[in-house]
Design a protein around this motif. Structure first.
Motif, mmCIF file in Angstrom:
data_model
loop_
_atom_site.group_PDB
_atom_site.id
_atom_site.type_symbol
_atom_site.label_atom_id
_atom_site.label_comp_id
_atom_site.label_asym_id
_atom_site.label_seq_id
_atom_site.Cartn_x
_atom_site.Cartn_y
_atom_site.Cartn_z
ATOM 1 N N GLN A 64 0.827 -1.203 0.000
ATOM 2 C CA GLN A 64 0.000 0.000 0.000
ATOM 3 C C GLN A 64 0.863 1.256 0.000
ATOM 4 N N HIS A 65 1.949 1.236 0.730
ATOM 5 C CA HIS A 65 2.854 2.383 0.761
ATOM 6 C C HIS A 65 3.555 2.533 -0.581
ATOM 7 N N THR A 66 3.908 1.413 -1.228
ATOM 8 C CA THR A 66 4.597 1.454 -2.516
ATOM 9 C C THR A 66 3.740 2.165 -3.552
ATOM 10 N N ARG A 67 2.442 1.866 -3.582
ATOM 11 C CA ARG A 67 1.536 2.533 -4.527
ATOM 12 C C ARG A 67 1.486 4.032 -4.249
ATOM 13 N N PHE A 68 1.370 4.401 -2.998
ATOM 14 C CA PHE A 68 1.295 5.810 -2.624
ATOM 15 C C PHE A 68 2.591 6.523 -3.007
ATOM 16 N N ILE A 69 3.731 5.918 -2.689
ATOM 17 C CA ILE A 69 5.033 6.522 -2.986
ATOM 18 C C ILE A 69 5.235 6.639 -4.492
ATOM 19 N N ALA A 70 4.809 5.626 -5.264
ATOM 20 C CA ALA A 70 4.951 5.673 -6.721
ATOM 21 C C ALA A 70 4.150 6.843 -7.299
ATOM 22 N N LYS A 71 2.926 7.043 -6.807
ATOM 23 C CA LYS A 71 2.123 8.173 -7.268
ATOM 24 C C LYS A 71 2.790 9.488 -6.894
ATOM 25 N N LEU A 72 3.339 9.528 -5.703
ATOM 26 C CA LEU A 72 3.984 10.742 -5.220
ATOM 27 C C LEU A 72 5.227 11.068 -6.041
ATOM 28 N N ARG A 73 6.016 10.050 -6.356
ATOM 29 C CA ARG A 73 7.239 10.267 -7.136
ATOM 30 C C ARG A 73 6.939 10.697 -8.561
ATOM 31 N N SER A 74 5.786 10.303 -9.091
ATOM 32 C CA SER A 74 5.449 10.661 -10.467
ATOM 33 C C SER A 74 5.001 12.114 -10.595
ATOM 34 N N LYS A 75 4.744 12.754 -9.487
ATOM 35 C CA LYS A 75 4.293 14.147 -9.506
ATOM 36 C C LYS A 75 5.486 15.085 -9.498
ATOM 37 N N GLN A 76 5.431 16.111 -10.327
ATOM 38 C CA GLN A 76 6.512 17.095 -10.401
ATOM 39 C C GLN A 76 6.716 17.820 -9.075
ATOM 40 N N GLY A 77 5.641 18.094 -8.370
ATOM 41 C CA GLY A 77 5.716 18.878 -7.151
ATOM 42 C C GLY A 77 6.483 18.213 -6.032
ATOM 43 N N SER A 78 6.569 16.883 -6.043
ATOM 44 C CA SER A 78 7.224 16.207 -4.931
ATOM 45 C C SER A 78 8.703 16.536 -4.864
ATOM 46 N N ARG A 79 9.361 16.666 -5.998
ATOM 47 C CA ARG A 79 10.782 17.035 -5.979
ATOM 48 C C ARG A 79 10.948 18.507 -5.623
ATOM 49 N N ALA A 80 10.061 19.326 -6.141
ATOM 50 C CA ALA A 80 10.153 20.754 -5.864
ATOM 51 C C ALA A 80 9.963 21.032 -4.379
ATOM 52 N N LEU A 81 9.145 20.224 -3.708
ATOM 53 C CA LEU A 81 8.903 20.416 -2.285
ATOM 54 C C LEU A 81 9.983 19.780 -1.421
ATOM 55 N N GLY A 82 10.868 19.024 -2.031
ATOM 56 C CA GLY A 82 11.917 18.366 -1.262
ATOM 57 C C GLY A 82 11.426 17.138 -0.526
ATOM 58 N N ILE A 83 10.380 16.482 -1.030
ATOM 59 C CA ILE A 83 9.861 15.283 -0.378
ATOM 60 C C ILE A 83 10.779 14.112 -0.683
ATOM 61 N N GLN A 84 11.274 13.489 0.355
ATOM 62 C CA GLN A 84 12.175 12.364 0.212
ATOM 63 C C GLN A 84 11.617 11.177 0.980
ATOM 64 N N PRO A 85 11.824 9.951 0.431
ATOM 65 C CA PRO A 85 11.388 8.775 1.195
ATOM 66 C C PRO A 85 12.292 8.562 2.398
ATOM 67 N N GLN A 86 11.736 7.952 3.411
ATOM 68 C CA GLN A 86 12.510 7.635 4.603
ATOM 69 C C GLN A 86 13.500 6.535 4.260
ATOM 70 N N ARG A 87 14.683 6.637 4.773
ATOM 71 C CA ARG A 87 15.673 5.586 4.530
ATOM 72 C C ARG A 87 15.328 4.348 5.309
ATOM 73 N N LYS A 88 15.602 3.215 4.695
ATOM 74 C CA LYS A 88 15.307 1.940 5.347
ATOM 75 C C LYS A 88 16.195 1.778 6.568
ATOM 76 N N ARG A 89 15.584 1.383 7.649
ATOM 77 C CA ARG A 89 16.335 1.146 8.881
ATOM 78 C C ARG A 89 16.883 -0.261 8.851
ATOM 79 N N THR A 90 18.128 -0.399 9.224
ATOM 80 C CA THR A 90 18.727 -1.725 9.297
ATOM 81 C C THR A 90 19.065 -2.027 10.746
ATOM 82 N N LYS A 91 18.896 -3.263 11.106
ATOM 83 C CA LYS A 91 19.205 -3.676 12.473
ATOM 84 C C LYS A 91 20.661 -4.113 12.535
ATOM 85 N N ARG A 92 21.325 -3.656 13.539
ATOM 86 C CA ARG A 92 22.707 -4.072 13.758
ATOM 87 C C ARG A 92 22.734 -5.156 14.819
ATOM 88 N N ILE A 93 23.468 -6.187 14.533
ATOM 89 C CA ILE A 93 23.634 -7.260 15.501
ATOM 90 C C ILE A 93 25.060 -7.165 16.024
#
Length: 133
Positions: free
Chosen positions: A96-125
């Motif tokens: 569900q998030h992938t669909r939303f993010i894909a729509k958001l990335r396809s819009k010109q305004g998202s780059r102009a607004l500086g919208i960035q996806p959250q970086r994936k968190r990795t667990k350290r062992i």
């Protein structure tokens, strides 16, 4: 009257918008596990940031459309810019998030607004914390 807020790894939460925006933002911070002092906002799939921080005394039902999905974004002000930087508080791997993010990335305004996806968190062992058996 409610909206759906997409946030975190696989979460979506319903919120009542028949209240003031300040109350809605406090409720979102609480239920979406944001820091109390964090500046947050919502963005729709058309890359339109709702600028709720500037409208805290208005009713949320005037700023948001009922039954719509919005993504949670953090708002960060950089010293050298008058425009804030928005970071999506979503993870790419959730369908569900992938669909939303894909729509958001396809819009010109998202780059102009500086919208960035959250970086994936990795667990350290840590191998140091394990006790020998």
């Amino acid at each position: 009257m409610f909206i759906t807020v997409l946030h975190a790894d696989k979460e979506q939460t319903l919120f009542n918008i028949h209240c003031k925006i300040s109350v809605l933002l406090d409720s979102i911070r609480s239920h979406c596990h944001c820091e109390y002092e964090a500046e947050i906002d919502l963005v729709d799939e058309n890359a339109e940031v709702k600028n709720l921080l500037d409208r805290r005394d208005e009713y949320a039902s005037l700023a948001l459309r009922e039954r719509e999905e919005y993504a949670l974004v953090s708002v960060r002000w950089l010293d050298d810019s008058e425009q804030p930087l928005y970071t999506l508080l979503l993870q790419d791997q959730v369908p569900q998030h992938t669909r939303f993010i894909a729509k958001l990335r396809s819009k010109q305004g998202s780059r102009a607004l500086g919208i960035q996806p959250q970086r994936k968190r990795t667990k350290r062992i840590s191998t140091l914390s394990r006790a020998p058996q």
